[in-house]
Design a protein around this motif. Structure first.
Motif, PDB file in Angstrom:
ATOM      1  N   ARG A 223      -3.958   3.409 -13.499  1.00  0.00           N
ATOM      2  CA  ARG A 223      -3.731   3.583 -12.726  1.00  0.00           C
ATOM      3  C   ARG A 223      -5.086   4.163 -11.501  1.00  0.00           C
ATOM      4  O   ARG A 223      -5.865   4.244 -10.681  1.00  0.00           O
ATOM      5  N   LYS A 224      -6.711   4.361 -12.520  1.00  0.00           N
ATOM      6  CA  LYS A 224      -7.641   4.818 -11.405  1.00  0.00           C
ATOM      7  C   LYS A 224      -7.885   3.391 -10.731  1.00  0.00           C
ATOM      8  O   LYS A 224      -8.838   3.566 -10.281  1.00  0.00           O
ATOM      9  N   PHE A 225      -7.144   1.911 -11.677  1.00  0.00           N
ATOM     10  CA  PHE A 225      -8.417   1.349 -10.444  1.00  0.00           C
ATOM     11  C   PHE A 225      -7.921   1.324  -8.840  1.00  0.00           C
ATOM     12  O   PHE A 225      -6.667   1.578  -8.470  1.00  0.00           O
TER      13      PHE A 225
ATOM     14  N   TRP B 287       1.163  -1.043   0.126  1.00  0.00           N
ATOM     15  CA  TRP B 287       0.015  -0.147   0.230  1.00  0.00           C
ATOM     16  C   TRP B 287       1.387   1.315   0.203  1.00  0.00           C
ATOM     17  O   TRP B 287       1.549   1.222   0.951  1.00  0.00           O
ATOM     18  N   ASP B 288       0.172   2.469  -0.734  1.00  0.00           N
ATOM     19  CA  ASP B 288       1.467   3.318  -0.964  1.00  0.00           C
ATOM     20  C   ASP B 288       0.470   4.651   0.071  1.00  0.00           C
ATOM     21  O   ASP B 288      -0.476   4.726  -0.388  1.00  0.00           O
TER      22      ASP B 288
ATOM     23  N   GLU C  54      -6.924   3.748  -1.447  1.00  0.00           N
ATOM     24  CA  GLU C  54      -6.939   2.010  -1.526  1.00  0.00           C
ATOM     25  C   GLU C  54      -6.326   1.833  -2.396  1.00  0.00           C
ATOM     26  O   GLU C  54      -6.685   0.466  -3.034  1.00  0.00           O
ATOM     27  N   ASN C  55      -5.634   2.846  -3.157  1.00  0.00           N
ATOM     28  CA  ASN C  55      -5.031   2.206  -4.081  1.00  0.00           C
ATOM     29  C   ASN C  55      -3.983   1.012  -3.655  1.00  0.00           C
ATOM     30  O   ASN C  55      -2.986   1.565  -3.663  1.00  0.00           O
ATOM     31  N   TYR C  56      -3.992  -0.517  -3.653  1.00  0.00           N
ATOM     32  CA  TYR C  56      -2.989  -1.228  -2.878  1.00  0.00           C
ATOM     33  C   TYR C  56      -2.913  -2.066  -4.195  1.00  0.00           C
ATOM     34  O   TYR C  56      -3.687  -2.306  -4.687  1.00  0.00           O
TER      35      TYR C  56
END
Length: 1090
Positions: A266-268, A199-200, A209-211
């Protein structure tokens, strides 16, 4: 100590035979006792043959090892010095005479506990799911962040103030088992039962929630840790332990987590990555679950523990994961649940289901080096406090035990009794070394602070119950003596802060002690009271030796003793003390060996009545009276050269002496006094003169309505450098402070504020400095010679100024110390033995340190007198400040009743005398302040002359009239027609005429400066005469028709149609100077239709 000196003192290197060491110790004690007897008899002993405490302590350490306590050896040495014939027992140097019951009671005292359970703080994680628990806590010391991972997928990042910085929720059906921080990728890794989460945490809010999810995994992951490899860039190695007994090594790179992905991908919110695409190796090291895994950088090994009784703990390098070679295995009954490593002690501590803590050496796996028994339930977590060498263990019943890893002793036991039945288990525990706090995670997060952190920040320091009157330092015994207004004398150990002894009602019941002094040998000290009595005490035992009783005809407070100074005695076994009374009388008191009573043998006459009517120097007549004893100051009489009538216009000034200081060195025999009216008088017994160095002009004002308190001199001090000190290169504190300032505030971020001194004009912006007198040319040639320089006199004034004078009365320096406040009265002065630094304390609790090492050398350049550091040590007035050179610490005593200890190079707070814990004289990484101080130290940094000053801003553009004239052609202006109303010429050359302002290379001529009536700030500003620009109403309007239309329309609009005609003289001037051209004003002031 040199080997030849050791043999001469009768000491030998440490012997393996204890009896032989005892024999050598008896010889050392016998030789020391003989020396002390000879000193009492007055026999001469060479300096190299003398055994002082430092040599005695070093010799004892060579015989019995370095584990001896300094306090025990010092007590034995004091007993030997006080009574060489008293019986002695060698067990005393090991501390066996102390009472064990008192030591146990001291350990169980609440203020001496390691963690203050009553100050526990609880943090409830918001947004956590129902019946969720904190499964893992990780501290990131580099960023001062705290990461927590709950069992049901909530990962939270806390900042240094324990506030939520960011968080995310993992939408996975599996429970989280552990987490850690990737140092190279700057991301957080967490493990679930079947996957790895990357996770960033620094992503934007809408992408929290971009992990990335890495799966599948062969076994259920139970623990995780990151291998810190600073040499690897954009790559991290992760170690996992699973339920199959395998230890896996996973390698992740930055290119695997979206750095090369397109923007559309990256939008996911999350992405699933295949675990087979990552480089990984694994090896089966245990036959049961791997409960914990950690990497130990100091050993270059990883450690993993398991519930396996045979392969309970494995310690090996990462290379063993890639082969099948044997590994180091530690076996223990019923396995190990957890472990930790202490780098200072070089031991590994393990704990498990058998309730026993075992200490292992990393290279010895067959048998533990120690065991700690006491837990009644299985041990679940173990952490270490490296700084204090403590091990904190936690059992499944939520019972904490704190152990000393050096002595294997139990220090504290406490229990977490809060919480319901569902909150019984604590799943994670860490120790935060940055903030001195123990953090545990269950359904909530609890934080247990160290007791010393609470004491230093919240408890009000108090050394005495009443205000401090006197503070002294004995440099030979390294002890501090303090006296309060209740006449309680306390002696403290500097290294530890422990109290050695105290004396109650030293001069009788309700008799206040007002002054004290320590003799040059350190074996005795003297005290003076408000009723005029003086006593001499033995410093080691606190026994009264001699006394000056109160006179029968003395009035109340008539002989109030304000200052005591020990003089160099001309004969052995006698004491000479110089006293300053409140009335201004300066006397000498003598104490003989065979007499228990002190007596006054000399008194300095009052010179202030003679130093009036313009007379600044009065000669002294030496008395020829024979005395039985030689004294350093002879009997003198003042000789007046001229006689003036009594009815003069200048009133007589009172001789109320407020401070005194003396200098007794080869070639100088001086006494300097400062009065309440600001007069400085110097007695020179070598030249037989008394001189008035300074007298303020306002001191002649005797008006009762005027307050003369601002003229007072609060302290006076001689600055003299001996020839042996002049040969040394640099000052210790100056060099250390310069080094610290060059490295920056490494221990406390934001704990210092810097004031940079510019090299150009207005250099001393932080310090108010007056202009000094011209430098004496006689001293220019003496700088290159190693010879004794004349002393300099420093005075601390009530107006807040620090002034330095020559013995001739010439002002060398007048400085107002910088403390971020207005002028504050200075209360005390202190300098080191070689006069390289100068310390002062003011009435609002500030301590200021100056560097005077180069300033004392002729020609006394003002720029070499530099302020290094200032900080607020107390909330109230400081009565005494002392600098200890060998420890580089500053002692401050205040009327608030506390004596505090500070690091001299940085101004960091160490503690106060009277606290329960020991002092830590070595500079620590944590920066703390007392509860009554909220100001950070201010360090005055000098800008380097080689630093290139770059202009970081641009000047705004201004209208260049010369450029406009060149671009505006007269022929083009004739052909243009006037513009219509509300219309602007598009080809107007105004913006093309803008340019950068021209820098003046010469200063404007000023005609008035330093206007005292305007004040200190505005009065110092010069006044310049600048020609005024012409008014807008007299600007010429070009073009007669357009001028008439525009002016008539504009004026008619403003004045209601009544146009005012101009005078004929003004019209003639306009017609003479103007030609028909374009009307520029009509573009900005158009004519309005009626």
């Amino acid at each position: 100590m040199d080997i030849r000196e050791e043999k001469h003192y009768g000491t030998v290197p440490q012997s393996s035979n204890f009896k032989a060491a005892l024999n050598e110790f008896e010889k050392l004690v016998e030789q020391t006792a003989i020396q002390k007897k000879e000193e009492r008899m007055g026999l001469f002993i060479q300096k190299e043959d003398a055994i002082d405490y430092d040599k005695f302590y070093a010799s004892v350490q060579e015989l019995f090892g370095p584990d001896l306590k300094n306090q025990d050896v010092k007590c034995f040495y004091r007993k030997l010095c006080n009574n060489p014939d008293a019986p002695r027992d060698w067990c005393e140097i090991f501390g066996y005479f102390s009472n064990e019951e008192d030591a146990l009671a001291s350990k169980m005292d609440e203020e001496n506990l390691i963690f203050l359970v009553s100050r526990k703080q609880r943090v409830i994680i918001s947004g956590s799911r129902r019946r969720d628990v904190i499964k893992c806590i990780v501290k990131i010391p580099q960023l001062d962040l705290l990461v927590t991972a709950s069992q049901k997928g909530l990962i939270t990042v806390f900042n240094s103030q324990m506030k939520v910085q960011t968080s995310t929720s993992i939408t996975d059906t599996s429970w989280i088992t552990g987490c850690d921080y990737l140092l190279q990728l700057k991301r957080i890794v967490a493990t679930t039962e079947r996957s790895i989460i990357i996770w960033d945490y620094k992503a934007q809010e809408n992408n929290q929630e971009n992990y990335f999810v890495i799966k599948p995994m062969d076994h259920c992951l139970l623990c995780v840790c990151v291998v810190p490899m600073p040499e690897q860039l954009y790559r991290d190695d992760i170690l996992f332990g699973d339920d199959g007994g395998f230890v896996s090594r996973f390698t992740v790179n930055s290119v695997d987590f979206g750095l090369k992905q397109t923007k559309s991908k990256r939008k996911f919110q999350n992405q699933v990555l295949d675990s087979k695409n990552f480089k990984s190796v694994k090896r089966k090291l245990h036959n049961d679950w791997v409960m914990k895994i950690r990497y130990i950088p100091s050993l270059n090994c990883f450690g993993s523990c398991s519930l396996d009784s045979v392969h309970s703990f494995v310690l090996e390098s990462l290379r063993r994961l890639e082969d099948n070679l044997p590994v180091r295995e530690f076996a223990m009954p019923r396995g190990a649940n957890t472990f930790c490593y202490c780098s200072k002690a070089n031991v590994i501590v393990t704990g498990g289901e058998d309730k026993v803590l075992r200490l292992w050496h990393p290279n010895i796996s067959t048998k533990p080096v120690g065991k700690l028994v006491g837990h009644m339930f299985s041990i679940t977590e173990i952490v270490t406090n490296e700084k204090d060498q403590h091990v904190i263990s936690l059992s499944s019943a939520k019972v904490f035990r704190v152990w000393d890893i050096q002595t294997l002793s139990l220090l504290q036991v406490f229990h977490d009794s809060q919480g319901g039945p569902g909150d019984m288990q604590i799943y994670s525990m860490i120790y935060d070394a940055n903030h001195g706090m123990l953090i545990t995670g269950s359904s909530v997060m609890d934080m247990y602070p160290l007791t010393r952190m609470i004491q230093d920040t919240e408890h009000v320091p108090h050394t005495h119950e009443r205000e401090i009157n006197v503070m002294l330092y004995n440099k030979y015994f390294h002890q501090v003596l303090t006296i309060c207004s209740e006449s309680i004398i306390k002696v403290w150990e500097l290294e530890t802060g422990f109290q050695i002894y105290q004396i109650l009602d030293a001069h009788g019941y309700s008799v206040e002690l007002t002054s004290a002094a320590v003799d040059e040998t350190g074996f005795c000290f003297a005290t003076g009271a408000y009723n005029g009595t003086v006593k001499i005490w033995d410093f080691g035992s606190g026994q009264e030796m001699k006394v000056l009783p109160k006179g029968k005809e003395w009035k109340e407070e008539e002989h109030w003793v304000k200052r005591l100074i020990f003089l160099k005695a001309q004969e052995k076994q006698q004491h000479l003390i110089l006293t300053l009374e409140r009335s201004g009388a300066i006397k000498m008191i003598q104490g003989k060996e065979d007499d228990i009573f002190l007596m006054v043998i000399w008194e300095l006459p009052d010179a202030i009545p003679y130093l009036q009517n313009g007379i600044r120097v009065v000669h002294l007549k030496m008395s020829t009276t024979d005395k039985n004893i030689a004294i350093p100051f002879p009997d003198v009489q003042l000789v007046a050269e001229k006689t003036f009538p009594h009815h003069n216009s200048i009133p007589t000034i009172s001789s109320e002496v407020n401070c005194v200081n003396l200098l007794q060195v080869e070639g100088y025999n001086l006494i300097a006094i400062g009065t309440l009216q600001g007069v400085i008088i110097l007695w020179n017994f070598v030249t037989a003169t008394v001189k008035e160095l300074y007298r303020p002009d306002d001191c002649y004002n005797v008006d009762s309505s005027m307050d003369s308190k601002h003229l007072r001199i609060n302290d006076i001090l001689f600055l003299f450098r001996a020839p042996e000190c002049a040969r040394s290169s640099q000052d210790s504190i100056c060099s250390s402070s310069q080094c610290d300032s060059s490295r920056g505030p490494q221990s406390s971020k934001g704990s210092r504020q810097s004031i940079h001194d510019s090299d150009g004009k207005g250099e001393h912006t932080d310090v108010t400095v007056k202009e000094s007198h011209p430098v004496d040319k006689k001293h220019l040639g003496a700088a290159n010679l190693i010879e004794t320089q004349p002393p300099i006199l420093a005075t601390a004034h009530e107006d807040g100024h620090l002034r330095l004078w020559t013995t001739e009365g010439r002002l060398l320096k007048d400085i107002l110390p910088f403390t971020k406040h207005s002028a504050i009265p200075l209360a005390s002065l202190y300098t080191d033995s070689c006069a390289r630094i100068l310390l002062t304390g003011n009435t609002e609790g500030h301590v200021i340190i100056f560097s005077i090492s180069s300033f004392l050398e002729p020609p006394h350049d003002e720029k070499k007198f530099k302020q290094l550091l200032s900080w607020r040590a107390h909330a109230l007035e400081i009565i005494q400040v002392i600098y200890v050179e060998d420890k580089q610490v500053v002692l401050t005593a205040s009327i608030d009743g506390s004596v505090r200890l500070w690091h001299a190079p940085s101004g960091h707070y160490c503690g106060y005398f009277g606290q329960r814990r020991n002092f830590e004289l070595s500079q620590t990484s944590d920066f703390i302040l007392p509860c009554d101080v909220n100001e950070y130290p201010v360090e005055i940094k000098e800008e380097s002359k080689f630093t290139e000053k770059k202009q970081r801003y641009e000047y705004p553009l201004v209208f260049d009239r010369a450029r406009w004239r060149k671009m505006s052609s007269m022929s083009l202006l004739f052909k243009r027609t006037p513009p219509k109303p509300f219309e602007v010429e598009q080809d107007f050359k105004f913006f093309k005429s803008l340019s950068s302002p021209k820098t003046r290379r010469y200063a404007l001529e000023g005609f008035l400066a330093e206007n005292r009536e305007a004040g200190i700030v505005f009065g110092s500003l010069p006044i310049y005469r600048v020609p005024s620009p012409p008014s807008l109403r007299f600007l010429p309007l070009i073009g007669s028709d357009a001028r008439r239309d525009s002016v008539d329309g504009f004026a008619g609009r403003k004045k209601g149609g009544h146009v005012q005609h101009e005078k004929a003289s003004r019209k003639r001037n306009l017609k003479r100077n103007l030609v028909p051209q374009i009307n520029l004003a009509s573009s900005f002031f158009p004519a309005m239709p009626k």
